[in-house]
Write a protein that holds these residues in place. Structure first.
Motif, PDB file in Angstrom:
ATOM      1  N   GLY A 155      -3.063  -1.083   7.071  1.00 28.86           N
ATOM      2  CA  GLY A 155      -1.593  -1.244   7.448  1.00 28.86           C
ATOM      3  C   GLY A 155      -1.191  -0.292   8.737  1.00 28.86           C
ATOM      4  O   GLY A 155      -1.742   0.726   8.902  1.00 28.86           O
ATOM      5  N   GLN A 156       0.083  -0.563   9.021  1.00 24.84           N
ATOM      6  CA  GLN A 156       0.571  -0.027  10.248  1.00 24.84           C
ATOM      7  C   GLN A 156       1.984   0.701  10.020  1.00 24.84           C
ATOM      8  O   GLN A 156       2.419   1.313  10.776  1.00 24.84           O
ATOM      9  CB  GLN A 156       0.522  -0.842  11.581  1.00 24.84           C
ATOM     10  CG  GLN A 156      -0.668  -1.531  11.993  1.00 24.84           C
ATOM     11  CD  GLN A 156      -0.786  -1.923  13.252  1.00 24.84           C
ATOM     12  OE1 GLN A 156      -0.351  -0.869  14.313  1.00 24.84           O
ATOM     13  NE2 GLN A 156      -1.071  -3.006  13.895  1.00 24.84           N
ATOM     14  N   THR A 157       2.289   0.929   8.878  1.00 28.09           N
ATOM     15  CA  THR A 157       3.454   1.892   8.645  1.00 28.09           C
ATOM     16  C   THR A 157       2.851   3.307   8.763  1.00 28.09           C
ATOM     17  O   THR A 157       1.753   3.485   8.407  1.00 28.09           O
ATOM     18  CB  THR A 157       4.211   1.193   7.441  1.00 28.09           C
ATOM     19  OG1 THR A 157       3.285   1.132   6.374  1.00 28.09           O
ATOM     20  CG2 THR A 157       5.002   0.019   7.597  1.00 28.09           C
TER      21      THR A 157
ATOM     22  N   ASN B 277       0.811  -1.108   0.107  1.00 25.01           N
ATOM     23  CA  ASN B 277      -0.039   0.018  -0.080  1.00 25.01           C
ATOM     24  C   ASN B 277       0.847   1.089   0.090  1.00 25.01           C
ATOM     25  O   ASN B 277       0.603   2.187  -0.838  1.00 25.01           O
ATOM     26  CB  ASN B 277      -0.982   0.080   1.165  1.00 25.01           C
ATOM     27  CG  ASN B 277      -2.071  -0.890   0.943  1.00 25.01           C
ATOM     28  OD1 ASN B 277      -2.432  -1.241  -0.165  1.00 25.01           O
ATOM     29  ND2 ASN B 277      -2.786  -1.604   2.205  1.00 25.01           N
ATOM     30  N   GLU B 278       1.961   1.167   0.669  1.00 20.90           N
ATOM     31  CA  GLU B 278       2.728   2.541   0.931  1.00 20.90           C
ATOM     32  C   GLU B 278       3.365   2.882  -0.405  1.00 20.90           C
ATOM     33  O   GLU B 278       3.325   3.707  -1.070  1.00 20.90           O
ATOM     34  CB  GLU B 278       3.996   1.949   1.557  1.00 20.90           C
ATOM     35  CG  GLU B 278       3.671   2.067   3.120  1.00 20.90           C
ATOM     36  CD  GLU B 278       3.492   3.318   3.906  1.00 20.90           C
ATOM     37  OE1 GLU B 278       3.608   4.376   3.105  1.00 20.90           O
ATOM     38  OE2 GLU B 278       2.947   3.295   4.971  1.00 20.90           O
TER      39      GLU B 278
ATOM     40  N   LEU C 147      -2.897   5.310  18.320  1.00 17.08           N
ATOM     41  CA  LEU C 147      -2.591   6.286  19.292  1.00 17.08           C
ATOM     42  C   LEU C 147      -1.088   6.634  19.577  1.00 17.08           C
ATOM     43  O   LEU C 147      -0.126   5.502  19.243  1.00 17.08           O
ATOM     44  CB  LEU C 147      -2.984   5.486  20.678  1.00 17.08           C
ATOM     45  CG  LEU C 147      -2.749   6.439  22.193  1.00 17.08           C
ATOM     46  CD1 LEU C 147      -3.987   7.556  22.203  1.00 17.08           C
ATOM     47  CD2 LEU C 147      -3.360   5.561  23.327  1.00 17.08           C
ATOM     48  N   ASP C 148      -0.589   7.819  19.626  1.00 17.81           N
ATOM     49  CA  ASP C 148       0.659   8.244  19.984  1.00 17.81           C
ATOM     50  C   ASP C 148       1.459   8.493  18.714  1.00 17.81           C
ATOM     51  O   ASP C 148       2.911   8.786  18.622  1.00 17.81           O
ATOM     52  CB  ASP C 148       1.451   7.317  20.750  1.00 17.81           C
ATOM     53  CG  ASP C 148       0.925   7.046  22.019  1.00 17.81           C
ATOM     54  OD1 ASP C 148       1.413   6.007  23.193  1.00 17.81           O
ATOM     55  OD2 ASP C 148       0.181   8.065  22.636  1.00 17.81           O
ATOM     56  N   PHE C 149       0.797   8.071  17.595  1.00 16.93           N
ATOM     57  CA  PHE C 149       1.741   8.206  16.226  1.00 16.93           C
ATOM     58  C   PHE C 149       0.954   9.623  15.629  1.00 16.93           C
ATOM     59  O   PHE C 149       0.083   9.686  15.526  1.00 16.93           O
ATOM     60  CB  PHE C 149       1.499   6.873  15.405  1.00 16.93           C
ATOM     61  CG  PHE C 149       1.985   5.593  16.054  1.00 16.93           C
ATOM     62  CD1 PHE C 149       0.888   4.583  16.221  1.00 16.93           C
ATOM     63  CD2 PHE C 149       3.304   5.456  16.318  1.00 16.93           C
ATOM     64  CE1 PHE C 149       1.486   3.367  16.971  1.00 16.93           C
ATOM     65  CE2 PHE C 149       3.490   4.440  17.218  1.00 16.93           C
ATOM     66  CZ  PHE C 149       2.600   3.261  17.342  1.00 16.93           C
ATOM     67  N   PRO C 150       2.330  10.330  14.826  1.00 16.75           N
ATOM     68  CA  PRO C 150       1.804  11.292  14.219  1.00 16.75           C
ATOM     69  C   PRO C 150       0.894  10.675  12.813  1.00 16.75           C
ATOM     70  O   PRO C 150       0.987   9.682  12.477  1.00 16.75           O
ATOM     71  CB  PRO C 150       2.966  11.904  13.630  1.00 16.75           C
ATOM     72  CG  PRO C 150       3.896  10.817  13.717  1.00 16.75           C
ATOM     73  CD  PRO C 150       3.582   9.847  14.808  1.00 16.75           C
ATOM     74  N   ALA C 151      -0.113  11.740  12.400  1.00 18.13           N
ATOM     75  CA  ALA C 151      -0.810  11.119  11.270  1.00 18.13           C
ATOM     76  C   ALA C 151      -0.891  12.295  10.321  1.00 18.13           C
ATOM     77  O   ALA C 151      -1.056  13.717  10.883  1.00 18.13           O
ATOM     78  CB  ALA C 151      -2.433  10.928  11.704  1.00 18.13           C
TER      79      ALA C 151
ATOM     80  N   THR D  54      -3.998   6.158   6.809  1.00 16.88           N
ATOM     81  CA  THR D  54      -5.170   5.789   6.131  1.00 16.88           C
ATOM     82  C   THR D  54      -5.962   4.609   6.801  1.00 16.88           C
ATOM     83  O   THR D  54      -7.095   4.070   6.383  1.00 16.88           O
ATOM     84  CB  THR D  54      -5.221   5.429   4.573  1.00 16.88           C
ATOM     85  OG1 THR D  54      -4.386   4.078   4.697  1.00 16.88           O
ATOM     86  CG2 THR D  54      -4.420   6.411   3.771  1.00 16.88           C
ATOM     87  N   THR D  55      -5.680   4.198   8.031  1.00 16.87           N
ATOM     88  CA  THR D  55      -6.233   3.378   8.959  1.00 16.87           C
ATOM     89  C   THR D  55      -7.214   3.820   9.958  1.00 16.87           C
ATOM     90  O   THR D  55      -6.282   4.672  10.498  1.00 16.87           O
ATOM     91  CB  THR D  55      -5.250   2.266   9.356  1.00 16.87           C
ATOM     92  OG1 THR D  55      -4.691   1.550   8.591  1.00 16.87           O
ATOM     93  CG2 THR D  55      -5.592   1.333  10.588  1.00 16.87           C
ATOM     94  N   HIS D  56      -8.246   3.538  10.143  1.00 20.95           N
ATOM     95  CA  HIS D  56      -9.174   4.042  11.089  1.00 20.95           C
ATOM     96  C   HIS D  56      -9.900   3.186  11.885  1.00 20.95           C
ATOM     97  O   HIS D  56     -10.953   3.390  12.290  1.00 20.95           O
ATOM     98  CB  HIS D  56     -10.063   5.221  10.370  1.00 20.95           C
ATOM     99  CG  HIS D  56      -9.367   5.867   9.508  1.00 20.95           C
ATOM    100  ND1 HIS D  56      -8.683   6.787   9.883  1.00 20.95           N
ATOM    101  CD2 HIS D  56      -9.305   5.834   7.912  1.00 20.95           C
ATOM    102  CE1 HIS D  56      -7.894   7.489   8.794  1.00 20.95           C
ATOM    103  NE2 HIS D  56      -8.555   7.073   7.622  1.00 20.95           N
ATOM    104  N   SER D  57      -9.548   1.973  11.858  1.00 32.28           N
ATOM    105  CA  SER D  57     -10.255   0.702  12.551  1.00 32.28           C
ATOM    106  C   SER D  57     -10.226   0.807  14.149  1.00 32.28           C
ATOM    107  O   SER D  57     -11.406   0.673  14.751  1.00 32.28           O
ATOM    108  CB  SER D  57      -9.804  -0.659  12.102  1.00 32.28           C
ATOM    109  OG  SER D  57      -8.633  -0.804  12.333  1.00 32.28           O
ATOM    110  N   ARG D  58      -9.184   0.906  14.761  1.00 33.88           N
ATOM    111  CA  ARG D  58      -8.985   0.807  16.046  1.00 33.88           C
ATOM    112  C   ARG D  58      -7.910   1.723  16.732  1.00 33.88           C
ATOM    113  O   ARG D  58      -7.098   1.863  16.042  1.00 33.88           O
ATOM    114  CB  ARG D  58      -8.580  -0.622  16.492  1.00 33.88           C
ATOM    115  CG  ARG D  58      -9.723  -1.590  16.375  1.00 33.88           C
ATOM    116  CD  ARG D  58      -9.211  -2.968  16.558  1.00 33.88           C
ATOM    117  NE  ARG D  58      -8.831  -3.115  18.046  1.00 33.88           N
ATOM    118  CZ  ARG D  58      -8.181  -4.046  18.673  1.00 33.88           C
ATOM    119  NH1 ARG D  58      -7.818  -5.134  18.002  1.00 33.88           N
ATOM    120  NH2 ARG D  58      -7.949  -4.295  19.867  1.00 33.88           N
ATOM    121  N   SER D  59      -8.170   2.588  17.655  1.00 37.70           N
ATOM    122  CA  SER D  59      -7.543   3.528  18.434  1.00 37.70           C
ATOM    123  C   SER D  59      -6.042   3.023  18.590  1.00 37.70           C
ATOM    124  O   SER D  59      -5.011   3.644  18.546  1.00 37.70           O
ATOM    125  CB  SER D  59      -8.061   4.116  19.482  1.00 37.70           C
ATOM    126  OG  SER D  59      -8.387   3.177  20.436  1.00 37.70           O
TER     127      SER D  59
END
Ligand SMILES: Cc1ncc(COP(=O)(O)O)c(CNc2csc(C(=O)O)c2)c1O
Length: 443
Positions: A162-164, A111-112, A179-183, A170-175
């Motif tokens: 994904g979590q990178t 995806n990246e 949490l704690d990461f820049p978006a 673009t991920t919005h399923s669970r906090s």
């Protein structure tokens, strides 16, 4: 064993240690010797279950051992025969209209790189053939415009890509994932949330489609007006981590029209839905889109990550869609055999047959146990899911299924999802449904 692993790394997410020698077919065996019917298959990433004999033969073949021992930097040192391997595996099952494929390590990596290829394509359209300026080359080195672009990718509430860091925006399923990461401040639209049974709420659900598509149009207008151009839209055919949320073919057809009208790329994330469980290799092929998607990303059951892309998205220079390994040829060797077995043993039809057995049984249980299973049983092929009456009841059912010999998987707030491998047969569905009914009488 978990305590020993925890001395080395965070191990609290481990469910149990698995005996990969004894695990076979549809059955996972833990290190205590417990055998469970696996309808989760390693987060939906086992195409042919455990220890399929044909896959073992691939590794035992001396001609293949070279690929397992010498992992190439594929972008610069591919082995002789690599184009033929890609042709016989990935291109032989490509979504209609696709002739280009790249391999990567995992779903996030795929995806990246699809996002990056989208941004390059969008910028080259803007340039219209003009040369790259010195100012662009110098400014991008310090993350400044014009070399670094203000482009965005639109995603949908409830999604998982994904979590990178780019995927995570673009991920919005669970906090817990966020949490704690820049978006990045990229557009987010709503994914349709239907009322069930679908046949009783057709008009309400069409209105839901219209509401969500209007939001997509609004986000395009808002971001494009501010110069934060939406270069692409990324969407799952079924929002899996978000709770197996389905949308209509009509929604996806109209989304493609709106995306094209706004000069953006449509990126369909088939990492979890792809690989055959829906009865087709590509779930979005159930939607009869007017045109091929611009990108189709994949991983999990495909054993390798990667994406299919239309020719206009090929990079104009090297090293931009690139990393050390660019995937793993040994996984493509295994995939070549998977594709052969799926065809030989008619496993796409089996997924449809087993999926029907699952869906009929789940709908019957939701009628007979309405206090436990909501009436929104849903699925395509064996890619099925059902909601329990609460998150607590979902968790209790998950644990009791495990104790009764079934390994399932949670998703969303109160959903249990089924992600069996492609060798899952109707009688396995019967075994699952019998055990589920036993558990429903015990929660
Ligand atoms: C639709 C979709 N798109 C992208 C990804 C990311 O793939 P990986 O990077 O995990 O291979 C996934 C991975 N799924 C996934 C399930 S649990 C999980 C996690 O990181 O906890 C990840 C996916 O389902």
């Amino acid at each position: 064993m978990i305590a020993n692993l925890d001395k080395i790394q965070f191990a609290s997410a481990v469910w149990y240690f698995t005996d990969y020698k004894k695990s076979l077919g549809n059955y996972i065996v833990d290190v205590d010797g417990n055998s469970l019917l696996d309808v989760f298959s390693q987060i939906s990433s086992l195409p042919l279950g455990y220890n399929h004999p044909d896959l073992h033969k691939v590794i035992q073949d001396p001609d293949n051992q070279i690929a397992f021992v010498n992992r190439p930097a594929l972008g610069i040192f591919p082995a002789e025969g690599w184009p033929e391997k890609l042709t016989n595996s990935l291109l032989s099952i490509a979504p209609k209209g696709h002739t280009q494929v790249n391999t990567f390590a995992c779903g996030s990596c795929s995806n990246e790189n699809a996002f990056k290829a989208t941004f390059m394509w969008y910028r080259n359209k803007q340039r219209g053939g003009a040369p790259i300026t010195d100012e662009e080359n110098s400014s991008c080195l310090i993350n400044r415009q014009p070399g670094s672009t203000p482009f965005t990718i639109m995603s949908f509430k409830g999604s998982f890509h994904g979590q990178t860091l780019g995927c995570l925006t673009t991920t919005h399923s669970r906090s817990i994932f966020k949490l704690d990461f820049p978006a990045l401040d990229w557009p987010i639209a709503s994914f349709p949330r239907y009322r069930y049974p679908l046949e009783e709420f057709a008009e309400e659900n069409k209105a839901e489609d219209r509401k969500c598509l209007a939001q997509v149009e609004e986000e395009f207008e808002r971001f494009n007006k501010s110069g934060r151009f939406v270069a692409g839209v990324v969407i799952e055919p079924v929002q899996a981590e978000g709770g197996d949320v389905h949308a209509s073919p009509e929604f996806f057809q109209e989304l493609q029209r709106i995306t094209k009208k706004n000069g953006a790329a449509l990126i369909i994330d088939e990492v979890q839905t792809g690989g055959g469980a829906t009865g087709k290799y590509w779930c979005h092929e159930h939607f009869n889109l007017p045109d091929p998607a611009d990108f189709v990303t994949f991983s999990k059951k495909m054993l390798t990550g990667g994406f299919y892309s239309l020719p206009e998205f090929r990079p104009q220079q090297g090293l931009k869609i690139f990393n050390t390994w660019m995937g793993d040829p040994s996984k493509v060797l295994l995939l070549e055999k998977v594709v052969e077995v799926v065809k030989r043993d008619n496993l796409l039809n089996l997924a449809q047959e087993s999926g029907k057995r699952l869906m009929d049984g789940l709908k019957d249980l939701s009628k007979r146990y309405p206090q436990h299973i909501k009436n929104n049983v849903r699925g395509i092929g064996t890619f099925c899911a059902f909601d329990l009456s609460s998150p607590q009841k979902r968790d209790e059912t998950f644990v009791k299924l495990q104790h009764h010999g079934v390994q399932s998987g949670p998703c969303g707030e109160q959903t249990l999802r089924l992600r069996p491998s492609l060798v899952f047969q109707p009688h396995h569905a019967d075994i699952f449904l019998d055990i589920l009914e036993t558990v429903l009488n015990d929660i």
